[in-house]
Design a protein around this motif. Structure first.
Motif, short mmCIF file in Angstrom:
data_model
loop_
_atom_site.label_atom_id
_atom_site.label_comp_id
_atom_site.label_asym_id
_atom_site.label_seq_id
_atom_site.Cartn_x
_atom_site.Cartn_y
_atom_site.Cartn_z
N VAL A 165 0.84 -1.20 0.00
CA VAL A 165 0.00 0.00 0.00
C VAL A 165 0.87 1.25 0.00
O VAL A 165 0.61 2.20 -0.75
N ALA A 166 1.92 1.26 0.82
CA ALA A 166 2.80 2.43 0.90
C ALA A 166 3.43 2.74 -0.46
O ALA A 166 3.50 3.90 -0.87
N THR A 167 3.88 1.70 -1.17
CA THR A 167 4.48 1.94 -2.48
C THR A 167 3.43 2.44 -3.47
O THR A 167 3.74 3.25 -4.34
N ALA A 168 2.19 1.98 -3.33
CA ALA A 168 1.12 2.47 -4.21
C ALA A 168 0.81 3.93 -3.94
O ALA A 168 0.61 4.72 -4.87
N VAL A 169 0.79 4.32 -2.67
CA VAL A 169 0.57 5.72 -2.31
C VAL A 169 1.69 6.58 -2.88
O VAL A 169 1.45 7.61 -3.52
N LEU A 170 2.93 6.15 -2.66
CA LEU A 170 4.08 6.90 -3.17
C LEU A 170 4.05 6.96 -4.69
O LEU A 170 4.33 8.01 -5.27
N ARG A 215 1.66 9.61 -5.80
CA ARG A 215 2.18 10.95 -5.55
C ARG A 215 3.27 11.31 -6.56
O ARG A 215 3.34 12.44 -7.04
N LEU A 216 4.14 10.35 -6.87
CA LEU A 216 5.20 10.60 -7.86
C LEU A 216 4.61 10.87 -9.24
O LEU A 216 5.06 11.76 -9.96
N TYR A 217 3.60 10.11 -9.60
CA TYR A 217 2.94 10.31 -10.88
C TYR A 217 2.37 11.72 -10.97
O TYR A 217 2.54 12.42 -11.97
N THR A 218 1.70 12.12 -9.90
CA THR A 218 1.10 13.46 -9.88
C THR A 218 2.16 14.54 -9.99
O THR A 218 2.05 15.46 -10.81
N GLU A 219 3.19 14.45 -9.16
CA GLU A 219 4.20 15.52 -9.10
C GLU A 219 5.16 15.50 -10.29
O GLU A 219 5.47 16.56 -10.85
N VAL A 220 5.65 14.34 -10.67
CA VAL A 220 6.68 14.26 -11.72
C VAL A 220 6.07 14.29 -13.11
O VAL A 220 6.55 15.03 -13.98
N GLU A 238 8.69 13.59 -1.71
CA GLU A 238 7.49 12.77 -1.58
C GLU A 238 7.73 11.58 -0.65
O GLU A 238 6.86 11.21 0.14
N LEU A 239 8.92 11.00 -0.71
CA LEU A 239 9.24 9.90 0.19
C LEU A 239 9.30 10.39 1.63
O LEU A 239 8.75 9.76 2.54
N SER A 240 9.93 11.54 1.85
CA SER A 240 9.98 12.12 3.21
C SER A 240 8.59 12.41 3.74
O SER A 240 8.31 12.16 4.92
N THR A 241 7.73 12.94 2.90
CA THR A 241 6.36 13.23 3.30
C THR A 241 5.65 11.94 3.73
O THR A 241 4.98 11.90 4.76
N LEU A 242 5.82 10.88 2.96
CA LEU A 242 5.20 9.60 3.29
C LEU A 242 5.74 9.05 4.61
O LEU A 242 4.99 8.44 5.38
N GLN A 243 7.02 9.29 4.88
CA GLN A 243 7.66 8.76 6.08
C GLN A 243 7.36 9.59 7.33
O GLN A 243 7.51 9.09 8.44
N THR A 244 6.94 10.83 7.17
CA THR A 244 6.76 11.70 8.33
C THR A 244 5.31 12.11 8.58
O THR A 244 4.98 12.50 9.70
N GLU A 245 4.47 12.06 7.57
CA GLU A 245 3.09 12.47 7.72
C GLU A 245 2.17 11.26 7.57
O GLU A 245 2.53 10.27 6.97
N THR A 246 0.99 11.38 8.12
CA THR A 246 0.00 10.31 8.02
C THR A 246 -0.85 10.53 6.79
O THR A 246 -1.34 11.63 6.56
N SER A 285 25.31 13.83 -5.13
CA SER A 285 25.00 14.07 -3.72
C SER A 285 23.50 13.83 -3.44
O SER A 285 23.12 13.53 -2.31
N LEU A 286 22.67 13.97 -4.46
CA LEU A 286 21.24 13.72 -4.28
C LEU A 286 20.96 12.25 -3.96
O LEU A 286 20.03 11.92 -3.23
N LEU A 287 21.79 11.38 -4.49
CA LEU A 287 21.60 9.94 -4.26
C LEU A 287 21.79 9.55 -2.81
O LEU A 287 21.13 8.65 -2.31
N SER A 288 22.70 10.24 -2.13
CA SER A 288 22.99 9.90 -0.72
C SER A 288 21.84 10.29 0.20
O SER A 288 21.83 9.90 1.36
N GLN A 289 20.87 11.04 -0.29
CA GLN A 289 19.74 11.46 0.54
C GLN A 289 18.67 10.38 0.68
O GLN A 289 17.71 10.56 1.40
N PHE A 290 18.86 9.29 -0.02
CA PHE A 290 17.90 8.21 0.02
C PHE A 290 18.38 7.11 0.93
O PHE A 290 17.88 6.08 1.09
#
Length: 172
Positions: A21-26, A29-34, A75-83, A167-172
């Motif tokens: 479910v989490a991957t489907a939500v993400l 969100r990625l589809y919408t934003e990207v 979007e991943l951070s949002t999923l990890q920190t918000e309900t 450097s962006l890769l290390s943020q994941f």
């Protein structure tokens, strides 16, 4: 372009369906934003690889990898920190149920589901539990599994390396 390193959950774990479910939500969100809002990709998703061990990942094709990686991180951070919104989660649950029935219309499809349940879960009857397990996933479960399993990604990049801010890769 990314897949978490050895961060997976077994098919018999309650986290398995929650990660799905989490991957489907993400992915939504990625589809919408990207894709929809910024037109940075034709193909973007958060994958769930469904086997005996469930694994989540990220995939995109784009001409602007840095912009997309920033969006993915946000979007991943949002999923990890918000309900996630409980009503949105219920709509997604209904979508899963509809897709489940559509994907299992034929005898061959049903045999495949039963065989996969037997091979992956050790019990063909596990196929009947999917919808019950799906309905038990809470917004807190989605946030928790996103934190627990969607981290420590490994990346593969195909393209002009000079366009990628590593450097962006290390943020994941």
């Amino acid at each position: 372009i990314g897949r978490p390193r050895q961060l997976y959950t077994g098919v018999t774990s309650r986290d398995y369906v929650a990660l799905r479910v989490a991957t489907a939500v993400l992915s939504g969100r990625l589809y919408t934003e990207v894709r929809s809002r910024r037109n940075l990709s034709y193909d973007v998703e958060s994958q769930f690889i469904e086997r005996a061990q469930g694994v989540g990942g990220l995939y995109v094709t784009t001409v602007d990898p840095n912009a997309v990686l920033r969006i993915m991180r946000h979007e991943l951070s949002t999923l990890q920190t918000e309900t996630v919104d409980p009503e949105g989660l219920k709509r997604l649950e209904q979508q899963f149920i509809t897709e489940y029935y559509l994907k299992n219309e034929t005898n061959a499809d049903q045999a495949n589901v039963l065989a996969r349940a037997e091979v992956f879960a050790g019990d063909y009857r596990a196929a009947d539990r999917f919808m019950d397990d799906l309905q038990r996933v809470t917004p807190a479960d989605v946030r928790r599994v996103a934190r627990q399993y969607l981290k420590d990604f490994r990346f593969a990049y195909v393209g002009d390396a000079s366009k990628l801010d590593r450097s962006l890769l290390s943020q994941f």
